[in-house]
Design an enzyme around this catalytic site. Structure first.
Site, PDB file in Angstrom:
ATOM      1  N   ALA A  44     -56.764  38.322  -7.763  1.00  0.00           N
ATOM      2  CA  ALA A  44     -56.265  39.284  -8.740  1.00  0.00           C
ATOM      3  C   ALA A  44     -56.950  39.139 -10.091  1.00  0.00           C
ATOM      4  CB  ALA A  44     -54.760  39.107  -8.908  1.00  0.00           C
ATOM      5  N   ARG A  69     -56.791  39.132   1.403  1.00  0.00           N
ATOM      6  CA  ARG A  69     -56.733  39.703   2.750  1.00  0.00           C
ATOM      7  C   ARG A  69     -58.115  39.759   3.382  1.00  0.00           C
ATOM      8  NH1 ARG A  69     -53.803  45.256   1.601  1.00  0.00           N
ATOM      9  NH2 ARG A  69     -55.185  45.064  -0.214  1.00  0.00           N
ATOM     10  N   HIS A 111     -44.018  39.625  -3.694  1.00  0.00           N
ATOM     11  CA  HIS A 111     -43.582  38.373  -4.310  1.00  0.00           C
ATOM     12  C   HIS A 111     -42.543  37.665  -3.461  1.00  0.00           C
ATOM     13  CE1 HIS A 111     -44.838  39.402  -8.737  1.00  0.00           C
ATOM     14  NE2 HIS A 111     -45.849  39.347  -7.891  1.00  0.00           N
ATOM     15  N   LYS A 129     -44.592  37.649 -12.845  1.00  0.00           N
ATOM     16  CA  LYS A 129     -43.441  38.492 -13.162  1.00  0.00           C
ATOM     17  C   LYS A 129     -43.729  39.921 -12.691  1.00  0.00           C
ATOM     18  CE  LYS A 129     -45.863  40.656 -16.156  1.00  0.00           C
ATOM     19  NZ  LYS A 129     -46.144  42.085 -15.865  1.00  0.00           N
TER      20      LYS A 129
END
Length: 397
Positions: A44, A69, A111, A129
């Site tokens: 990410a 992935r 998450h 978050k």
């Protein structure tokens, strides 16, 4: 000029932190523990700021592995950031016995599943978050971490910076009298998030309230030291992609405003917007992030509470004593002026894992309550909560 030089120094140290020797047994001290090895779930964009760069200056942390992935993507990410191992699948990283801590940087809707799987695998978790898509999932995650004797921390990184602590200390001191109202703003310019961004995908837990809004709700609860009693009103603007098909479902908030009732006749409001229009039709607006606290004897305003290391100010206007501006880049405890909020967060997490008392910590109830109020705002708005995960962990049954 001094503030500009300070900014440049901070930016340089953020981008090029001094690489420290990682702790571990040495010929003279065999009792020194080995560094904690972190694994990142998801190649990410948040990874470098959220963990990779802060880890470089922490003597007890090594970013050991990354999983995506697609193996090729994980390998490219690992090569770019100097990470030893790359996995083409999230479970493969969890099966790595060398990984001590997992950083869950996956989309919101993943998450719950992958934090639960990480905990099941015996890994501590730093979870991006918001915690999950619902408060029910959030509580289940923390309950399971407690059952397993593991640490789970939500990455509300801004809470760990000394500037925010100073702002709260001023309010708590009573200098400005009783708090009457707080407004928290989290607004960025139109186009900051592209139309295909996961933040605009309902099935992945999208919506600006979920993304930027979780900071705002968490902040108003922190600064007021109180839980809201009611969502009084909301208004929102839905995300409209270009060339939206006729069957496009308009359930993603691009803008959300909400007003809350607080105990003792106090109130709070949030304004979240991912689409501030450009100035003069083409100049992107500077992000508007900060909060204003109105009190009986004055007001406090903090600019840029989310990334205060770059620049911030705390403006205090006392009706009896005049006005002043404070800036806090280094607190009385651990840290350097150039430490990002994420670096302060990493320090606290490692202290917790090593059995030391962190200077700042976020509790289970803190995370659960933030998610509960996110869901209540969505309920009031009519947009509804994001889809709950279908994942079921058999060992919890």
């Amino acid at each position: 000029m001094t503030s500009v030089i300070g900014l440049l120094k901070r930016l340089y140290n953020i981008a090029y932190p001094t690489e420290v020797r990682k702790s571990g047994p040495s010929p003279s001290n065999q009792s020194t523990p080995k560094p904690l090895k972190f694994g990142i779930l998801g190649a990410a964009r948040i990874g470098p700021a959220g963990l990779i760069i802060p880890a470089r200056s922490h003597p007890e942390v090594v970013v050991h592995a990354v999983a995506a992935r697609d193996l090729a993507r994980a390998q490219a990410y690992a090569a770019k950031h100097g990470i030893a191992k790359a996995y083409g699948g999230y479970q493969a990283l969890l099966d790595d016995p060398e990984v001590d801590v997992v950083y869950n940087a996956l989309p919101n809707a993943l998450h719950y599943e992958w934090t639960m799987k990480a905990l099941e695998a015996g890994k501590h978790v730093l979870n991006e978050k918001p915690t999950a898509d619902t408060a029910e999932e959030t509580r289940a995650m923390f309950d399971f971490a407690e059952k397993k004797g593991l640490v789970l921390l939500d990455a509300y990184h801004y809470r760990f910076h000394p500037a925010l602590k100073r702002a709260k200390a001023i309010i708590d001191s009573g200098e400005l009298g009783k708090l009457k109202h707080i407004t928290v703003n989290m607004m960025v310019y139109q186009g900051y998030f592209k139309d295909d961004d996961i933040r605009y995908d309902f099935e992945l837990g999208g919506g600006t309230l979920m993304d930027m809004g979780c900071y705002a709700i968490n902040c108003l609860r922190y600064m007021t030291s109180a839980e809201p009693t009611e969502v009084i009103a909301t208004s929102h603007v839905v995300f409209e992609p270009k060339n939206a098909p006729p069957d496009y479902v308009r359930n993603i908030d691009r803008r959300m405003e909400a007003t809350f009732a607080l105990p003792d006749d106090r109130t709070a409001s949030i304004v979240i917007d991912a689409g501030l229009p450009p100035m003069l039709g083409f100049i992107p607006r500077f992000p508007n992030t900060g909060f204003v606290v109105e009190c009986e004897r004055g007001r406090l305003e903090m600019l840029n509470h989310v990334i205060p290391t770059l620049y911030h100010y705390i403006s205090v206007k006392n009706d009896g004593l005049g006005a002043r501006v404070e800036k806090v880049y280094k607190g009385a405890g651990k840290g350097e002026e150039w430490w990002l909020t994420y670096r302060h967060q990493l320090e606290a997490l490692v202290d917790k894992l090593r059995g030391r008392e962190p200077e700042t910590w976020l509790t289970k109830e803190d995370s659960v309550q933030t998610m509960e109020w996110i869901e209540k705002v969505y309920a009031k708005s009519g947009l509804g909560s994001r889809p709950q995960s279908a994942y079921f962990l058999a060992s919890r049954a």
